[in-house]
Design a protein around this motif. Structure first.
Motif, PDB file in Angstrom:
ATOM      1  N   ILE A 169     -63.255 -66.061  74.391  1.00 19.22           N
ATOM      2  CA  ILE A 169     -64.415 -66.629  73.693  1.00 19.22           C
ATOM      3  C   ILE A 169     -64.385 -66.252  72.216  1.00 19.22           C
ATOM      4  CG2 ILE A 169     -66.933 -66.494  73.509  1.00 19.22           C
ATOM      5  CD1 ILE A 169     -66.949 -66.193  76.603  1.00 19.22           C
ATOM      6  N   GLY A 170     -64.018 -65.017  71.924  1.00 23.20           N
ATOM      7  CA  GLY A 170     -63.922 -64.582  70.527  1.00 23.20           C
ATOM      8  C   GLY A 170     -62.887 -65.372  69.743  1.00 23.20           C
ATOM      9  N   VAL A 171     -61.745 -65.600  70.342  1.00 22.65           N
ATOM     10  CA  VAL A 171     -60.687 -66.378  69.681  1.00 22.65           C
ATOM     11  C   VAL A 171     -61.140 -67.817  69.460  1.00 22.65           C
ATOM     12  CG1 VAL A 171     -58.365 -67.328  69.987  1.00 22.65           C
ATOM     13  CG2 VAL A 171     -58.807 -64.920  70.480  1.00 22.65           C
ATOM     14  N   VAL A 172     -61.795 -68.404  70.451  1.00 23.23           N
ATOM     15  CA  VAL A 172     -62.280 -69.785  70.322  1.00 23.23           C
ATOM     16  C   VAL A 172     -63.310 -69.893  69.197  1.00 23.23           C
ATOM     17  CG1 VAL A 172     -63.619 -71.585  71.493  1.00 23.23           C
ATOM     18  CG2 VAL A 172     -61.740 -70.452  72.678  1.00 23.23           C
ATOM     19  N   ILE A 173     -64.209 -68.918  69.107  1.00 19.98           N
ATOM     20  CA  ILE A 173     -65.205 -68.935  68.028  1.00 19.98           C
ATOM     21  C   ILE A 173     -64.528 -68.871  66.667  1.00 19.98           C
ATOM     22  CG2 ILE A 173     -67.047 -67.578  66.947  1.00 19.98           C
ATOM     23  CD1 ILE A 173     -68.041 -66.953  69.793  1.00 19.98           C
ATOM     24  N   TRP A 174     -63.531 -67.987  66.515  1.00 21.44           N
ATOM     25  CA  TRP A 174     -62.820 -67.885  65.230  1.00 21.44           C
ATOM     26  C   TRP A 174     -62.073 -69.174  64.898  1.00 21.44           C
ATOM     27  CZ3 TRP A 174     -63.730 -64.916  61.364  1.00 21.44           C
ATOM     28  CH2 TRP A 174     -64.279 -63.659  61.558  1.00 21.44           C
ATOM     29  N   LEU A 175     -61.460 -69.787  65.912  1.00 20.62           N
ATOM     30  CA  LEU A 175     -60.739 -71.041  65.673  1.00 20.62           C
ATOM     31  C   LEU A 175     -61.691 -72.163  65.271  1.00 20.62           C
ATOM     32  CD1 LEU A 175     -58.072 -71.001  68.514  1.00 20.62           C
ATOM     33  CD2 LEU A 175     -57.705 -70.656  66.061  1.00 20.62           C
ATOM     34  N   LEU A 176     -62.842 -72.248  65.933  1.00 25.15           N
ATOM     35  CA  LEU A 176     -63.835 -73.257  65.561  1.00 25.15           C
ATOM     36  C   LEU A 176     -64.344 -73.035  64.150  1.00 25.15           C
ATOM     37  CD1 LEU A 176     -65.906 -73.596  68.850  1.00 25.15           C
ATOM     38  CD2 LEU A 176     -64.321 -75.273  67.865  1.00 25.15           C
ATOM     39  N   LEU A 177     -64.569 -71.790  63.793  1.00 23.34           N
ATOM     40  CA  LEU A 177     -65.000 -71.464  62.429  1.00 23.34           C
ATOM     41  C   LEU A 177     -63.928 -71.856  61.420  1.00 23.34           C
ATOM     42  CD1 LEU A 177     -67.117 -70.133  60.589  1.00 23.34           C
ATOM     43  CD2 LEU A 177     -65.915 -67.979  60.976  1.00 23.34           C
ATOM     44  N   LEU A 178     -62.681 -71.586  61.730  1.00 22.80           N
ATOM     45  CA  LEU A 178     -61.578 -71.941  60.842  1.00 22.80           C
ATOM     46  C   LEU A 178     -61.488 -73.453  60.653  1.00 22.80           C
ATOM     47  CD1 LEU A 178     -59.075 -70.994  59.244  1.00 22.80           C
ATOM     48  CD2 LEU A 178     -57.779 -71.257  61.357  1.00 22.80           C
ATOM     49  N   VAL A 179     -61.580 -74.206  61.736  1.00 21.28           N
ATOM     50  CA  VAL A 179     -61.538 -75.670  61.653  1.00 21.28           C
ATOM     51  C   VAL A 179     -62.717 -76.183  60.834  1.00 21.28           C
ATOM     52  CG1 VAL A 179     -61.774 -77.786  63.009  1.00 21.28           C
ATOM     53  CG2 VAL A 179     -60.208 -75.993  63.760  1.00 21.28           C
ATOM     54  N   PHE A 180     -63.890 -75.620  61.061  1.00 22.51           N
ATOM     55  CA  PHE A 180     -65.088 -76.013  60.319  1.00 22.51           C
ATOM     56  C   PHE A 180     -64.901 -75.776  58.822  1.00 22.51           C
ATOM     57  CE2 PHE A 180     -69.336 -74.891  58.653  1.00 22.51           C
ATOM     58  CZ  PHE A 180     -69.966 -76.117  58.849  1.00 22.51           C
ATOM     59  N   LEU A 181     -64.369 -74.616  58.449  1.00 21.53           N
ATOM     60  CA  LEU A 181     -64.157 -74.304  57.033  1.00 21.53           C
ATOM     61  C   LEU A 181     -63.099 -75.210  56.411  1.00 21.53           C
ATOM     62  CD1 LEU A 181     -64.372 -70.418  57.136  1.00 21.53           C
ATOM     63  CD2 LEU A 181     -66.082 -72.028  56.269  1.00 21.53           C
ATOM     64  N   ILE A 182     -62.054 -75.524  57.163  1.00 17.46           N
ATOM     65  CA  ILE A 182     -61.026 -76.419  56.663  1.00 17.46           C
ATOM     66  C   ILE A 182     -61.606 -77.811  56.439  1.00 17.46           C
ATOM     67  CG2 ILE A 182     -58.897 -77.641  57.301  1.00 17.46           C
ATOM     68  CD1 ILE A 182     -57.999 -74.985  58.628  1.00 17.46           C
ATOM     69  N   LEU A 183     -62.441 -78.277  57.350  1.00 13.48           N
ATOM     70  CA  LEU A 183     -63.086 -79.593  57.179  1.00 13.48           C
ATOM     71  C   LEU A 183     -64.008 -79.615  55.966  1.00 13.48           C
ATOM     72  CD1 LEU A 183     -63.908 -80.597  60.854  1.00 13.48           C
ATOM     73  CD2 LEU A 183     -62.213 -81.629  59.343  1.00 13.48           C
ATOM     74  N   ILE A 184     -64.763 -78.559  55.783  1.00 17.78           N
ATOM     75  CA  ILE A 184     -65.654 -78.490  54.612  1.00 17.78           C
ATOM     76  C   ILE A 184     -64.843 -78.494  53.329  1.00 17.78           C
ATOM     77  CG2 ILE A 184     -67.205 -76.945  53.365  1.00 17.78           C
ATOM     78  CD1 ILE A 184     -68.567 -76.324  55.963  1.00 17.78           C
ATOM     79  N   GLU A 185     -63.752 -77.772  53.311  1.00 19.17           N
ATOM     80  CA  GLU A 185     -62.886 -77.743  52.119  1.00 19.17           C
ATOM     81  C   GLU A 185     -62.289 -79.109  51.852  1.00 19.17           C
ATOM     82  OE1 GLU A 185     -61.095 -76.179  48.789  1.00 19.17           O
ATOM     83  OE2 GLU A 185     -62.562 -75.203  50.114  1.00 19.17           O
ATOM     84  N   ALA A 186     -61.875 -79.813  52.906  1.00 19.43           N
ATOM     85  CA  ALA A 186     -61.286 -81.147  52.745  1.00 19.43           C
ATOM     86  C   ALA A 186     -62.326 -82.138  52.216  1.00 19.43           C
ATOM     87  CB  ALA A 186     -60.722 -81.636  54.063  1.00 19.43           C
ATOM     88  N   ILE A 187     -63.559 -82.033  52.716  1.00 20.46           N
ATOM     89  CA  ILE A 187     -64.612 -82.916  52.243  1.00 20.46           C
ATOM     90  C   ILE A 187     -64.972 -82.601  50.800  1.00 20.46           C
ATOM     91  CG2 ILE A 187     -67.050 -83.511  52.571  1.00 20.46           C
ATOM     92  CD1 ILE A 187     -66.554 -83.169  55.600  1.00 20.46           C
ATOM     93  N   ALA A 188     -64.975 -81.342  50.434  1.00 16.95           N
ATOM     94  CA  ALA A 188     -65.339 -80.925  49.075  1.00 16.95           C
ATOM     95  C   ALA A 188     -64.304 -81.363  48.053  1.00 16.95           C
ATOM     96  CB  ALA A 188     -65.540 -79.417  49.017  1.00 16.95           C
ATOM     97  N   ASP A 189     -63.060 -81.516  48.468  1.00 14.47           N
ATOM     98  CA  ASP A 189     -61.983 -81.892  47.554  1.00 14.47           C
ATOM     99  C   ASP A 189     -61.973 -83.377  47.242  1.00 14.47           C
ATOM    100  OD1 ASP A 189     -61.098 -79.341  47.221  1.00 14.47           O
ATOM    101  OD2 ASP A 189     -59.460 -79.502  48.670  1.00 14.47           O
ATOM    102  N   ARG A 190     -62.732 -84.178  47.931  1.00 12.17           N
ATOM    103  CA  ARG A 190     -62.740 -85.622  47.696  1.00 12.17           C
ATOM    104  C   ARG A 190     -63.356 -85.975  46.397  1.00 12.17           C
ATOM    105  NH1 ARG A 190     -64.017 -88.809  53.267  1.00 12.17           N
ATOM    106  NH2 ARG A 190     -62.160 -88.141  54.333  1.00 12.17           N
TER     107      ARG A 190
END
Length: 56
Positions: free
Chosen positions: A35-56
């Motif tokens: 569960i801890g690993v899944v939470i970290w992975l979801l957080l990482l994906v979320f941050l990557i998506l936010i960064e990708a949206i911010a770069d547009r």
């Protein structure tokens, strides 16, 4: 080294399993770590998506 909540939960689960106090599968015993690993992975994906949206 600090232990997080998931690590602290996993240690007694392992001890309970090893000493045959519980008959859980090993998947359940290690579920706090999973569960801890899944939470970290979801957080990482979320941050990557936010960064990708911010770069547009």
């Amino acid at each position: 080294m600090k232990l997080g909540l998931f690590s602290i939960l996993t240690i007694p689960f392992i001890l309970l399993k090893v000493f045959n106090v519980v008959t859980w599968s090993w998947l359940i015993v290690f579920s706090p770590l999973i569960i801890g690993v899944v939470i970290w992975l979801l957080l990482l994906v979320f941050l990557i998506l936010i960064e990708a949206i911010a770069d547009r």
